[in-house]
Design a protein around this motif. Structure first.
Motif, PDB file in Angstrom:
ATOM      1  N   TYR A   1       1.792   3.062 -17.939  1.00  9.12           N
ATOM      2  CA  TYR A   1       3.259   2.558 -18.306  1.00  9.12           C
ATOM      3  C   TYR A   1       3.610   1.367 -17.389  1.00  9.12           C
ATOM      4  O   TYR A   1       2.763   0.999 -16.345  1.00  9.12           O
ATOM      5  N   LYS A   2       4.742   0.700 -17.405  1.00  8.91           N
ATOM      6  CA  LYS A   2       5.244  -0.555 -16.918  1.00  8.91           C
ATOM      7  C   LYS A   2       5.373  -0.036 -15.402  1.00  8.91           C
ATOM      8  O   LYS A   2       5.979   0.948 -15.002  1.00  8.91           O
ATOM      9  N   VAL A   3       5.003  -1.053 -14.566  1.00 10.74           N
ATOM     10  CA  VAL A   3       5.311  -1.075 -13.153  1.00 10.74           C
ATOM     11  C   VAL A   3       6.019  -2.336 -12.748  1.00 10.74           C
ATOM     12  O   VAL A   3       5.794  -3.340 -12.935  1.00 10.74           O
ATOM     13  N   HIS A   4       7.148  -2.063 -12.001  1.00 14.12           N
ATOM     14  CA  HIS A   4       7.867  -2.861 -11.639  1.00 14.12           C
ATOM     15  C   HIS A   4       7.270  -3.985 -10.787  1.00 14.12           C
ATOM     16  O   HIS A   4       6.662  -3.732  -9.834  1.00 14.12           O
ATOM     17  N   PRO A   5       7.540  -5.341 -10.599  1.00 11.99           N
ATOM     18  CA  PRO A   5       6.897  -6.354  -9.848  1.00 11.99           C
ATOM     19  C   PRO A   5       7.039  -6.044  -8.141  1.00 11.99           C
ATOM     20  O   PRO A   5       6.362  -6.559  -7.335  1.00 11.99           O
ATOM     21  N   ASN A   6       8.132  -5.136  -7.799  1.00 11.21           N
ATOM     22  CA  ASN A   6       8.175  -4.673  -6.322  1.00 11.21           C
ATOM     23  C   ASN A   6       6.791  -3.875  -5.941  1.00 11.21           C
ATOM     24  O   ASN A   6       6.672  -4.050  -4.666  1.00 11.21           O
ATOM     25  N   PHE A   7       6.239  -3.360  -6.789  1.00 15.11           N
ATOM     26  CA  PHE A   7       4.974  -2.589  -6.384  1.00 15.11           C
ATOM     27  C   PHE A   7       3.871  -3.558  -6.693  1.00 15.11           C
ATOM     28  O   PHE A   7       2.691  -3.056  -6.135  1.00 15.11           O
ATOM     29  N   LYS A   8       3.894  -4.857  -6.824  1.00 15.29           N
ATOM     30  CA  LYS A   8       2.668  -5.829  -6.844  1.00 15.29           C
ATOM     31  C   LYS A   8       2.124  -5.862  -5.631  1.00 15.29           C
ATOM     32  O   LYS A   8       3.041  -6.195  -4.559  1.00 15.29           O
ATOM     33  N   ASN A   9       0.979  -5.923  -5.385  1.00 19.58           N
ATOM     34  CA  ASN A   9       0.346  -6.326  -4.114  1.00 19.58           C
ATOM     35  C   ASN A   9       1.003  -5.388  -3.068  1.00 19.58           C
ATOM     36  O   ASN A   9       1.010  -5.992  -1.759  1.00 19.58           O
ATOM     37  N   TYR A  10       1.131  -4.123  -3.190  1.00 18.28           N
ATOM     38  CA  TYR A  10       1.895  -3.487  -2.166  1.00 18.28           C
ATOM     39  C   TYR A  10       0.884  -3.333  -0.840  1.00 18.28           C
ATOM     40  O   TYR A  10      -0.178  -3.471  -1.196  1.00 18.28           O
ATOM     41  N   GLN A  11       1.464  -3.190   0.278  1.00 21.86           N
ATOM     42  CA  GLN A  11       0.638  -3.281   1.485  1.00 21.86           C
ATOM     43  C   GLN A  11       0.305  -1.992   2.051  1.00 21.86           C
ATOM     44  O   GLN A  11       1.343  -1.132   1.951  1.00 21.86           O
ATOM     45  N   ASP A  12      -0.931  -1.439   2.706  1.00 21.48           N
ATOM     46  CA  ASP A  12      -1.009  -0.467   3.390  1.00 21.48           C
ATOM     47  C   ASP A  12      -1.847  -0.596   4.595  1.00 21.48           C
ATOM     48  O   ASP A  12      -3.035  -1.143   4.667  1.00 21.48           O
ATOM     49  N   THR A  13      -1.013  -0.579   5.704  1.00 19.93           N
ATOM     50  CA  THR A  13      -1.594  -0.673   7.075  1.00 19.93           C
ATOM     51  C   THR A  13      -2.016   0.619   7.477  1.00 19.93           C
ATOM     52  O   THR A  13      -1.041   1.420   7.670  1.00 19.93           O
ATOM     53  N   ILE A  14      -3.085   0.889   7.869  1.00 17.69           N
ATOM     54  CA  ILE A  14      -3.578   2.245   8.228  1.00 17.69           C
ATOM     55  C   ILE A  14      -3.659   2.331   9.703  1.00 17.69           C
ATOM     56  O   ILE A  14      -4.550   1.607  10.412  1.00 17.69           O
ATOM     57  N   LEU A  15      -3.045   3.011  10.449  1.00 18.30           N
ATOM     58  CA  LEU A  15      -2.985   3.246  11.849  1.00 18.30           C
ATOM     59  C   LEU A  15      -3.872   4.452  12.209  1.00 18.30           C
ATOM     60  O   LEU A  15      -3.691   5.675  11.954  1.00 18.30           O
TER      61      LEU A  15
ATOM     62  N   VAL B   1       7.019  -6.565   9.008  1.00 20.60           N
ATOM     63  CA  VAL B   1       6.490  -5.235   9.159  1.00 20.60           C
ATOM     64  C   VAL B   1       5.269  -5.365  10.158  1.00 20.60           C
ATOM     65  O   VAL B   1       5.114  -4.238  11.080  1.00 20.60           O
ATOM     66  N   LEU B   2       4.289  -6.269   9.763  1.00 20.75           N
ATOM     67  CA  LEU B   2       3.359  -6.530  10.817  1.00 20.75           C
ATOM     68  C   LEU B   2       3.656  -6.701  12.266  1.00 20.75           C
ATOM     69  O   LEU B   2       3.102  -6.143  13.072  1.00 20.75           O
ATOM     70  N   GLU B   3       4.767  -7.304  12.285  1.00 22.30           N
ATOM     71  CA  GLU B   3       5.155  -7.664  13.734  1.00 22.30           C
ATOM     72  C   GLU B   3       5.763  -6.588  14.386  1.00 22.30           C
ATOM     73  O   GLU B   3       5.415  -6.088  15.374  1.00 22.30           O
ATOM     74  N   PHE B   4       6.402  -5.924  13.421  1.00 18.94           N
ATOM     75  CA  PHE B   4       7.039  -4.341  13.977  1.00 18.94           C
ATOM     76  C   PHE B   4       5.541  -3.359  14.395  1.00 18.94           C
ATOM     77  O   PHE B   4       5.867  -2.770  15.313  1.00 18.94           O
ATOM     78  N   ILE B   5       4.605  -3.481  13.522  1.00 20.09           N
ATOM     79  CA  ILE B   5       3.574  -2.576  13.882  1.00 20.09           C
ATOM     80  C   ILE B   5       2.819  -2.987  15.140  1.00 20.09           C
ATOM     81  O   ILE B   5       2.381  -2.111  16.054  1.00 20.09           O
ATOM     82  N   LYS B   6       2.603  -4.267  15.377  1.00 20.50           N
ATOM     83  CA  LYS B   6       1.923  -4.794  16.402  1.00 20.50           C
ATOM     84  C   LYS B   6       2.906  -4.547  17.866  1.00 20.50           C
ATOM     85  O   LYS B   6       2.372  -4.096  18.714  1.00 20.50           O
TER      86      LYS B   6
END
Length: 365
Positions: free
Chosen positions: A203-217, A336-341
């Motif tokens: 089904y349709k997926v909103h552009p908000n979820f395009k290229n969603y990021q996952d940083t694995i700690l 978010v990457l700055e926050f993670i680091k």
């Protein structure tokens, strides 16, 4: 479809030897599968993001042999022979032999490598078993090849059967073949969904979820405290199991509207609730396990505090272990990457983390 539809009628070609290579990614479930029936059938449906960078590359070499009485294979990880992997692969071969009747006709050399650290808590069984299943399907394709360009129906059957086979090696492996969202398990509201294989979310997926990021700690890179098989079996007779299966079914219904509307607040709430529910089921099983580490909780609390102070849509999910998958929309990547680091890397083992993004599935190399 039924299992019988995956049993080949006959092979028209013969091959003496050859090799094939596939890369297949890991995946991270948003609605979790936890608990299974016989033959690797899930107790509840699940949906996952397919990852892009965390993947397994498997080269399968094969040569015809005289005796066809037993399976014959050797396994290498990063060039090093791994006999301790053999029992799991033998079990897999035994489960799939009826669907791949050529298995005992060849000696196989399985050479595999991961783009992420082994036993890092990332689902290497999902990427590894899906890559192996695809290699075996490529061999079967050569055995039935008619020198005609495969039709869309044949390509669809190839993916379905590869997913079906992968499931018999590792349940979640059936969700690694395609992307970017894959559903596994029969669900009344998702067309084509099946307990037998994963299907691309239709089904349709909103552009908000395009290229969603996952940083694995990587909070804890040690061996799993409890194997997935043992963990799933703990759901048999679990006092809260039936309610959990109903909850997962409802959450998958809710995901349909969330993905359609791009509602990130509801996405955050559902994904985090699913992660914590998975761990709650383990904490309330008999025997019981606490799979989080103190640093897992520190990271979760930091994410909650950051979200409250900034209005960010960052959230976490967890597999059955201590590591934390930090999920966030692409437009928030920089902050978010700055926050993670600055705030989260201190809680990772040796400061290690992996930046990934949602991907589109497996590739033949």
């Amino acid at each position: 479809m039924t299992e019988k539809e995956f049993i080949p009628k006959s092979y028209s070609n013969t091959i003496e030897n050859g090799s094939v290579t596939w890369s297949s990614p890991s995946n991270i479930a948003l609605v979790k599968y936890w608990g299974k029936k016989a033959h690797q059938i899930p107790e509840n449906p699940s949906i996952s993001f397919t990852l892009n960078n965390c993947k397994t590359v498997t080269k399968l070499s094969f040569s015809k042999k005289e005796s066809q009485t037993d399976f014959s294979f050797e396994v290498y990880l990063d060039g090093e022979k791994k006999d301790d992997f053999k029992p799991k692969i033998k079990t897999f071969f035994e489960r799939v032999e009826v669907y791949l009747p050529f298995l005992k006709a060849y000696h196989f050399k399985i050479e595999t490598s991961n783009t992420f650290p082994h036993s890092s808590g990332i689902a290497s069984s999902a990427s590894g078993m899906s890559a192996l299943a695809l290699c075996l399907m490529s061999i079967e394709g050569e055995l039935i090849e008619t020198n005609v360009i495969p039709s869309a129906v044949e390509e669809s059957h190839f993916i379905k059967k590869a997913s079906f086979l992968a499931r018999l090696g590792s349940g979640s492996a059936c969700r690694s073949l395609e992307g970017d969202l894959v559903v596994w398990g029969k669900h009344d509201e998702i067309k084509g969904s099946s307990d037998l294989f994963g299907v691309k979310y239709p089904y349709k997926v909103h552009p908000n979820f395009k290229n969603y990021q996952d940083t694995i700690l990587l909070v804890d890179k040690g061996e799993k405290q409890v194997s997935s098989t043992v963990g799933h079996n703990l759901m048999h007779g679990h006092p809260f199991a039936q309610e959990r299966f109903k909850q997962a079914d409802k959450n998958l219904s809710d995901v349909i509207s969330i993905l359609n509307e791009g509602d990130l607040d509801k996405f955050v709430a559902l994904v985090e609730n699913e992660a914590l529910t998975l761990h709650a089921m383990m904490m309330t099983s008999m025997p019981y396990f606490i799979l989080m580490k103190p640093n897992t909780l520190e990271i979760i609390n930091k994410i909650w505090a950051y979200r409250k102070s900034t209005g960010s849509k960052v959230c976490f999910t967890l597999d059955a272990g201590a590591n934390v998958h930090v999920l966030y929309p692409e437009y928030e990547s920089g902050k978010v990457l700055e926050f993670i680091k600055n705030e989260l890397v201190a809680y990772c083992q040796n400061g290690q983390y992996i930046c990934d993004v949602i991907g589109l599935g497996a590739n033949k190399l």
